[in-house]
Design a protein around this motif. Structure first.
Motif, short mmCIF file in Angstrom:
data_model
loop_
_atom_site.label_atom_id
_atom_site.label_comp_id
_atom_site.label_asym_id
_atom_site.label_seq_id
_atom_site.Cartn_x
_atom_site.Cartn_y
_atom_site.Cartn_z
N ALA A 13 0.84 -1.03 0.06
CA ALA A 13 -0.07 -0.07 -0.07
C ALA A 13 0.74 1.17 0.15
CB ALA A 13 -0.94 0.07 1.29
N SER A 14 1.90 1.31 0.86
CA SER A 14 2.76 2.31 0.77
C SER A 14 3.43 2.69 -0.49
CB SER A 14 3.78 2.24 1.98
OG SER A 14 3.16 2.12 3.12
N SER A 15 4.06 1.77 -1.27
CA SER A 15 4.54 1.78 -2.23
C SER A 15 3.65 2.37 -3.42
CB SER A 15 5.09 0.59 -2.92
OG SER A 15 4.11 -0.32 -3.12
N SER A 16 2.61 1.82 -3.69
CA SER A 16 1.52 2.55 -4.52
C SER A 16 1.17 3.98 -4.46
CB SER A 16 0.16 1.59 -4.74
OG SER A 16 -0.46 1.49 -3.45
N TRP A 19 3.90 6.26 -5.22
CA TRP A 19 4.06 6.62 -6.45
C TRP A 19 3.27 7.57 -6.92
CZ3 TRP A 19 1.81 6.89 -10.94
CH2 TRP A 19 2.54 6.71 -12.10
N ALA A 20 2.12 7.52 -6.58
CA ALA A 20 0.78 8.38 -7.02
C ALA A 20 0.97 9.77 -6.22
CB ALA A 20 -0.63 7.85 -6.68
N ALA A 21 1.15 10.07 -5.02
CA ALA A 21 1.25 11.25 -4.31
C ALA A 21 2.59 11.63 -3.99
CB ALA A 21 0.60 11.00 -2.99
N GLY A 22 3.73 10.80 -4.56
CA GLY A 22 5.01 11.26 -4.32
C GLY A 22 5.39 11.21 -2.99
N ARG A 23 4.99 10.45 -2.04
CA ARG A 23 5.46 10.49 -0.52
C ARG A 23 5.23 9.18 -0.09
NH1 ARG A 23 0.37 14.10 1.15
NH2 ARG A 23 -1.53 12.37 0.98
N PRO A 34 4.56 15.61 8.76
CA PRO A 34 5.27 16.27 7.44
C PRO A 34 5.49 15.43 6.49
CG PRO A 34 6.25 17.25 9.46
CD PRO A 34 5.27 16.12 9.94
N PRO A 35 5.27 15.49 5.06
CA PRO A 35 5.56 14.59 3.89
C PRO A 35 6.81 14.16 3.90
CG PRO A 35 4.10 16.34 3.34
CD PRO A 35 4.56 16.78 4.80
N SER A 36 7.28 13.07 3.89
CA SER A 36 8.51 12.51 3.78
C SER A 36 8.76 11.67 2.35
CB SER A 36 8.99 11.55 4.76
OG SER A 36 10.19 10.94 4.58
N TRP A 37 9.36 12.65 1.71
CA TRP A 37 9.44 11.86 0.04
C TRP A 37 10.82 11.54 -0.40
CZ3 TRP A 37 5.98 14.13 -4.28
CH2 TRP A 37 4.83 14.87 -3.78
N THR A 38 10.90 10.31 -0.85
CA THR A 38 12.02 9.53 -1.23
C THR A 38 12.60 10.36 -2.63
OG1 THR A 38 10.93 7.78 -2.40
CG2 THR A 38 11.50 7.51 0.21
N GLY A 39 13.75 9.95 -2.91
CA GLY A 39 14.08 10.29 -4.35
C GLY A 39 13.50 9.73 -5.56
N ALA A 40 13.22 8.60 -5.36
CA ALA A 40 12.66 7.68 -6.35
C ALA A 40 11.22 8.03 -6.35
CB ALA A 40 12.80 6.16 -6.16
N ALA A 41 10.66 8.32 -5.46
CA ALA A 41 9.13 8.87 -5.40
C ALA A 41 9.08 10.21 -6.14
CB ALA A 41 8.52 8.94 -3.97
N THR A 141 11.96 18.99 -1.41
CA THR A 141 11.64 17.55 -0.60
C THR A 141 10.42 17.04 -0.75
OG1 THR A 141 11.33 18.85 1.56
CG2 THR A 141 13.54 18.27 1.21
N ASP A 142 9.26 17.90 -1.18
CA ASP A 142 7.97 17.32 -1.39
C ASP A 142 7.37 17.99 -2.53
OD1 ASP A 142 6.03 19.13 -0.05
OD2 ASP A 142 7.59 18.97 1.28
N TYR A 143 6.04 17.52 -3.03
CA TYR A 143 5.27 18.33 -3.72
C TYR A 143 3.72 18.10 -3.30
CZ TYR A 143 9.14 18.18 -7.13
OH TYR A 143 10.35 18.54 -7.84
#
Length: 460
Positions: A13-16, A19-23, A34-41, A141-143
């Motif tokens: 669930a977290s991976s999908s 990808w959609a929300a970028g976080r 607060p949003p935590s976005w990985t580089g791949a995301a 760091t996030d969108y």
């Protein structure tokens, strides 16, 4: 409140959602940090935004629906919009190098080579733009804020399509069953023609399909029900894509993209959806998706979204209803409407027997509408013709759609309500036909209707 979720469920669930929300979303039942976005995301998000933006921006179907749909001038504007983004030299190069073929002049936004070459261009464009965006925006760091507006745009692009296709069925306009299909051999129908005839033979079924698509669009335009609307739209578009793939309908590319958009919208809620469907534990409330910090501003934004959605739906229904009344199944039937069996056929005064080997003899004349007439030959093949029926001059002018050079004008007499005599020159000969109108109730597809109680199955 602590909610235990299987490790596999949280991971998927977290991976999908990421990808959609970028976080990376927090575990269910916790407050939103607060949003935590990985580089791949972040990279995947940039690519997805660019590609989805290019597709929605250049698609004539999306453009037309967001303008309220309709034919005539608006359809011409949509065609012009599509040609604006044609970039023919680039598409030609892409088509020649990848598809191995040169592009022709046809360009209609279906599954033609132009469209497939365009998709390759947009994929290449998104792949090229993503690293540039990543370098220019490497410190972000996030969108989170951008994502809300991107989702708003996608919601309305998708809702416009649900309204467009839904209204065309609810009117009903998209699927028709012309009289010529009643006498055409089943084996001569294309898979798409069979699908159109099957759906067009039941107006209630077609209208219910349209209402379901409209419901998905209405849910999408309301922020609070947008996730449900995306799920409903995904189910409907999955069915549409399946039909397009199995009946060879040339809208496969577009249907796939609409399904993809409808799946991406609820992806951020996939942990909660999975929790609700796969466990019996309580599900926490969704994180707020307000566009603004002010409650008043968000209320205004919600009202504007609902109002815009209702306008899109109203405009689409109005345009489709007008077209159906003036040009579709709702317009007045001509006096000669019906299936006319040729009982007597003569060429230059010589009677022609009704044998299947006679390629010159006509078997039926089918008047589908005031401007469409089909000629059925003895081998059951059909020649659709554009027609002009003049009741005052008692004449019928025909032009074959497959051969515009073939044009004839036949004078007619009507000795009785169900009798017709046609006479005129065609193919260098003088034709004289006596015809008898067939009772449409003799076709089970028209007269069978619905029965609660059946002694036996009526499978014919």
């Amino acid at each position: 409140m602590k909610v235990r979720v299987g490790k596999w469920l949280r991971t998927v669930a977290s991976s999908s959602a990421g990808w959609a929300a970028g976080r990376t979303l927090p575990a269910v039942g916790t407050s939103s940090p607060p949003p935590s976005w990985t580089g791949a995301a972040r990279t995947a998000y940039r690519f997805g935004v660019v590609y989805a933006g290019l597709y929605c921006l250049t698609s004539p179907q999306v453009y037309l629906a967001l303008r309220g749909g309709g034919m005539g001038r608006l359809q011409e504007a949509a065609d012009s919009w599509a040609k604006l983004w044609e970039i023919r030299p680039v598409r030609n190069w892409m088509s020649a190098r990848v598809l191995g073929r040169e592009l022709g002049d046809r360009f209609d936004g279906g599954d033609d080579p132009h469209t497939w070459a365009g998709q390759l261009c947009w994929l290449a464009g998104a792949a090229a733009a993503t690293p540039v965006w990543s370098v220019l925006d490497r410190h972000r760091t996030d969108y989170t804020t951008l994502d809300k507006w991107v989702r708003l745009a996608i919601r309305f692009c998708l809702a416009g399509q649900m309204f467009s296709y839904g209204a065309a069925k609810a009117v009903p306009l998209q699927f028709q069953l012309p009289l010529s299909k009643l006498v055409e051999p089943l084996g001569d129908l294309s898979p798409m023609g069979l699908l159109w005839a099957q759906t067009g033979s039941s107006k209630p079924y077609q209208m219910l399909l349209g209402c379901a698509e409209i419901a998905g669009g209405l849910l999408l335009v309301v922020p609070r029900t947008a996730t449900l609307g995306a799920v409903v739209s995904a189910a409907e578009m999955a069915q549409v894509l399946l039909l397009n793939m199995t009946f060879d309908v040339p809208v496969k590319n577009h249907a796939f993209h609409l399904l993809l958009l409808s799946l991406l919208l609820p992806a951020a809620q996939s942990p909660r959806l999975a929790e609700a469907l796969l466990t019996e534990r309580p599900v926490s409330a969704a994180a707020p998706t307000d566009l603004f910090r002010s409650r008043r501003a968000n209320r205004i934004a919600t009202a504007l979204q609902v109002g815009a959605g209702l306008w899109l739906l109203g405009a689409q229904l109005r345009n489709d209803w007008s077209f159906w009344k003036n040009h579709g199944g709702g317009r007045e039937k001509p006096e000669l409407y019906g299936v006319w069996d040729v009982t007597d056929f003569s060429v230059d005064g010589e009677q022609r027997a009704p044998v299947t080997t006679d390629s010159r003899r006509w078997r039926r004349v089918v008047v589908d509408s005031a401007d469409v007439v089909a000629i059925q030959h003895m081998d059951d093949s059909l020649d659709p013709c554009m027609a002009a029926i003049d009741m005052n001059a008692r004449s019928v002018a025909l032009t074959k759609m497959t051969d515009p050079k073939w044009q004839v004008t036949l004078a007619f007499e009507r000795p009785a309500e169900d009798r017709l005599i046609l006479e005129g020159d065609a193919d260098g000969c003088r034709l004289r036909l006596h015809l008898s109108r067939r009772d449409l109730s003799t076709f089970p597809l028209v007269s069978r209707g619905f029965h609660w109680v059946q002694d036996n199955s009526y499978l014919r």
